[in-house]
Each structure stands twice: as C-alpha cells, then as structure tokens.
Scaffold this active site. Sequence first.
Site, PDB file in Angstrom:
ATOM      1  CB  CYS A 130     -29.116-113.425-107.566  1.00 26.22           C
ATOM      2  SG  CYS A 130     -28.113-113.163-109.328  1.00 26.22           S
ATOM      3  CG  HIS A 243     -29.828-108.440-108.396  1.00 28.09           C
ATOM      4  ND1 HIS A 243     -28.456-107.945-108.336  1.00 28.09           N
ATOM      5  CD2 HIS A 243     -29.280-109.853-108.725  1.00 28.09           C
ATOM      6  CE1 HIS A 243     -27.595-108.534-108.695  1.00 28.09           C
ATOM      7  NE2 HIS A 243     -28.057-109.914-109.211  1.00 28.09           N
TER       8      HIS A 243
END
Length: 348
Positions: A130, A243
């Site tokens: 990710c 994130h």
Amino acid sequence: MSKELSVAVVGATGAVGREMLKTLHDRKFPAASMRVFASARSAGSEVPFGDENLTVEELKEDVFAGIDIAVFSAGGAASLKFSPCAAHAGCVVVDNSAAWRMDGRCPLVVPEVNPQHLEKHQGIIANPNCSTIQMVVALKPVHDAAKIKRIVVSTYQAVSGTGQKGIEELERQVRDLFNGRDPENKVYPHRIAFNVLPHIDVFLENDYTKEEMKMVNETVKIFADPSVKVTATCARVPVFYGHSESVNVQTEKKITAKEARLLLSRAPGVFVYDNPRENMYPLPAAHAGEDPVFVGRIREDESVENGLNMWIVADNVRKGAALNAVQIAEELLRRDLVRVPDRNAFTP
Ligand code: A2P
C-alpha cells in the site's frame, strides 16, 4: 470491456476483501458471476455485493475451475498455497499479499505507472504494498521528467493496513483508556492508541523492517530501474484509514516546486491539494474513501541540489489495495489478457 467474466474474491470477509467487492460493484466490473471465499471459519456467512448478499464459501484447492479471474486478499500463507491452484485451473490471480511480489514470474503493477508489465504475466499478478503504490503514483511523473536518484520516505500508516484486527485493536484500546481500563496489546507489540510505533511487519537482519524493505525493493521493480535508491522508515499511527508519507527526492535534473505542481496536476490518479496559506494539504481523515493519491506541501529542499519535498496521502484500503487490484483486473481485460498462457508455470 464487452466480455462478461466469472469473478471471485478470496478473503472476502476481510477489510480489503469487502472493499474489493464494493469497488468491483461500484466500477461495474463486467462480472457474469461473483463468488466469495474465505476460511472454513466464515463459510456460510454473508457479505454484501451491491444490494445483494453473497454466501461465503470455504476456500479449497479445487474451487477455481470455471473462474476467469480471482482477486485475493487472504494473506501470504493462503496466497502461497492457493494462487498456484487457481493459475493451474486457468484462473488469473491478482494477489494483494506480499507472497509473489518479488517473484520474477509475477508482474508487480500499478496501472498508472507500469501497465505494460502485465503483458508478460503467467497467471499470477502481484498488487504492490500500500505505501509503495501511493508513492510511485506520485513519483512516476517526477521520475519521467527529471530522473530520480534517491528517495527518502517516512510513512505514517493507518491501522486498517493490518486488516480488520488492526481496526478493532485501536477501537478497543481507545474505549478502554476512556473507561479507565488498562488496554491490552493483542495485535501490536505496544499500545497503538495515542501512540506512534516505528515498527511495521517484522524486523530483518539489517535492522530495517520488512515493510521498509518492501518499499525499497518494490519501487525498483515497478520503475524497472535499479539506479533509483530508496531508504524508508515506516511508522504505524492511530489513524483508522489513510496512509501519509513525507517524501524527499533528489533528481538528476532540476525541477522546481512550481514545475512539479504542474506536472503532478496532470498526472493520472493524482490530485494536487497544495495551498498552505489556506491550510490546505492532504489529510488522511479528509481523503479516506476517495480514489486519488493526494499530494501537497510540494517544496524545494534547500539543503541539497535538485531536491524536492512532498506530502502524499491515500486511502490505503482503496488505492493502496482494493482499487489498485480492481484497476489491474480492468487493465487485463482491456488488453485481452484474462487468460493463463501456461497452466504449468506455477505448480500447486
Ligand atoms: P476469515 O474471515 O474466514 O478468517 P483481514 O486482512 O481483514 O484480517 O482479512 C483476511 C481475509 O483472509 C479474511 O477474509 C480471512 O477469512 C481470509 N483468510 C485468511 N486465511 C485464510 C485461509 N487459510 N483460507 C481462506 N481464507 C483465509
């Protein structure tokens, strides 16, 4: 995309698996049928797919006959065991785990960056980590324009990256703390609520974590350019979704902040959100649930020649996992690559 496919989601009860189903539905992926698999624990339970509920089946070696494409998010161990079974049965796998990413037979693909790598797939395609995905989407235009020599990245990663259990741990610990109870650490080695852990995945011989080395090695593979040097520090923060990354790059050619802003504003999958005077910069809480990779705080690094700093935020469960996997499936379909060229490339 005219062909209608028989599709499966493996790990459909997990945080990413559920998002994969939602993404396939929302993007109207041409599925003639949709089957959902998880472990024996969840067999018989239901997961939503649009307005329908689908019944979860137990994942077994022989379930893949007749399935054209399966998106997997069931962890590395299940993927190592079951992806070869799928490929052997003629089912193309797009796998979200780390199991196949560095395997020479498996393309590692971010559709905005290296879709051409799909052409040589042999049945298993890997979805990158990710944190790597959102970084390379934002850095690809910079690399093309000015050639990146070195990347220094620090991440601030959400608990959903650990799956459903990470989300539950943060929820439970916050509740425990507010109720005067001592929170228990079940998932992370230390308390994650109101804390920052410089530790994601396991530590390796070189004292980096596996997550940090994923960012190093996957970036080189995706860019197909071993001259790009990467160093990473990955931290887990008490954020549910999204994130964030502080990224510093040094380029061969000079690129000004203004040029970078313009370049990125035209790049596929990128949304430039950068107006510091109005307190406008990407935030995980603001962009959770959205598709693009958000870039802000773009500025020249005044301490080196040809240096650039930026702040990159994306929803790790969407672009960092489910959306990227579905975009790979769409790209395979567009290129007429939903087939396994050699069923013996991987042995179950
Ligand atoms: P289950 O819910 O039955 O355990 P998350 O990353 O959110 O923890 O989700 C992991 C997903 O992978 C879940 O759907 C989980 O199913 C599934 N899974 C984990 N191990 C296996 C396995 N050995 N076989 C099939 N599915 C698995």
